[in-house]
Design an enzyme around this catalytic site. Structure first.
Site, PDB file in Angstrom:
ATOM      1  N   CYS A  80       2.815 -15.390  10.624  1.00  0.00           N
ATOM      2  CA  CYS A  80       2.223 -16.272   9.542  1.00  0.00           C
ATOM      3  C   CYS A  80       3.079 -17.170   9.012  1.00  0.00           C
ATOM      4  O   CYS A  80       3.578 -17.979   9.545  1.00  0.00           O
ATOM      5  CB  CYS A  80       0.995 -15.454   8.658  1.00  0.00           C
ATOM      6  SG  CYS A  80      -0.267 -16.366   7.944  1.00  0.00           S
ATOM      7  N   HIS A 172      -1.179 -11.493  12.309  1.00  0.00           N
ATOM      8  CA  HIS A 172      -0.511 -10.386  11.476  1.00  0.00           C
ATOM      9  C   HIS A 172      -0.580  -8.997  12.335  1.00  0.00           C
ATOM     10  O   HIS A 172      -1.296  -8.299  12.113  1.00  0.00           O
ATOM     11  CB  HIS A 172      -1.125 -10.044  10.038  1.00  0.00           C
ATOM     12  CG  HIS A 172      -1.071 -11.266   9.036  1.00  0.00           C
ATOM     13  ND1 HIS A 172      -0.033 -11.367   8.169  1.00  0.00           N
ATOM     14  CD2 HIS A 172      -1.818 -12.390   8.869  1.00  0.00           C
ATOM     15  CE1 HIS A 172      -0.255 -12.319   7.471  1.00  0.00           C
ATOM     16  NE2 HIS A 172      -1.018 -13.002   7.869  1.00  0.00           N
ATOM     17  N   GLU A 174       1.032  -6.622  12.004  1.00  0.00           N
ATOM     18  CA  GLU A 174       1.542  -5.422  10.940  1.00  0.00           C
ATOM     19  C   GLU A 174       0.219  -4.836  10.276  1.00  0.00           C
ATOM     20  O   GLU A 174       0.271  -3.810   9.869  1.00  0.00           O
ATOM     21  CB  GLU A 174       2.383  -5.723   9.612  1.00  0.00           C
ATOM     22  CG  GLU A 174       1.983  -6.462   8.696  1.00  0.00           C
ATOM     23  CD  GLU A 174       1.561  -8.135   8.941  1.00  0.00           C
ATOM     24  OE1 GLU A 174       1.903  -8.438  10.230  1.00  0.00           O
ATOM     25  OE2 GLU A 174       1.222  -8.825   8.124  1.00  0.00           O
TER      26      GLU A 174
END
Length: 191
Positions: A80, A172, A174
């Site tokens: 991002c 994202h 993660e």
């Protein structure tokens, strides 16, 4: 070979990256956070989390990290806002000076404002099945340079790229528990 991954801890979802890399390494390396420019050369790979790109860039400048990032020889995993920071140019913003690590033009907030955040399954080169991406005020790459591999795109633009050891995502990885893209990055580092 044990790997040493550093997560830039100036802003953003730092702990989520630490956890994702720990899971992806499967006890075959270490993950630590860092805020000091002198730590950068010690890592095999570095994660630059999402957050607010202007704020993170100011903090990078304040910490004297620009040159160490530009001279870094390991791989960078950027998500991002991290994608914005790695680019060479930000579309429609000539005042913002990114790190210029990956030759690409990035458009910030390409999908709209915070309330237009969304989730979507993304077909990504290197993965057998789509990756469930979480897009939060996400950027896209609108141009990539020679030697840059586009891993995934949506109609709004390029959302995942790889150049050498570096990878950048507008979403994202993660978040959500799927560490396949973290694993793909580590594979590129030989870890």
């Amino acid at each position: 070979m044990a790997g040493n991954i550093g997560v830039l801890a100036l802003q953003g979802d730092v702990l989520e990256h630490v956890e994702a890399f720990r899971r992806a390494l499967q006890d075959k390396g270490s993950v630590s956070i860092f805020r000091d420019a002198s730590d950068i050369p010690s890592f095999d790979g570095i994660a630059i989390p999402g957050g607010e790109s202007t704020t993170i860039m100011r903090l990078i400048q304040k910490a004297g990290m620009q040159k160490p990032f530009q001279q870094y020889e390991g791989g960078i995993f950027a998500t991002c806002a991290g994608m914005v920071l790695l680019g060479t140019e930000v579309q429609n913003d000539s005042l913002f000076e990114p790190l210029g690590v990956m030759d690409m033009t990035v458009k910030r907030n390409a999908f709209g404002r915070q309330k237009e955040s969304f989730e979507a399954d993304v077909d990504c080169i290197g993965l057998d099945t789509p990756f469930h991406g979480i897009f939060i005020r996400a950027p896209v790459a609108t141009r990539v340079g020679y030697g840059t591999e586009v891993l995934a795109s949506l109609p709004q633009g390029i959302v995942a790229i790889r150049h050498g050891l570096h990878m950048a995502f507008s979403f994202h990885p993660e978040l959500g528990g799927d560490v396949r893209l973290h694993r793909l990055f580590l594979d590129g580092l030989g870890l």
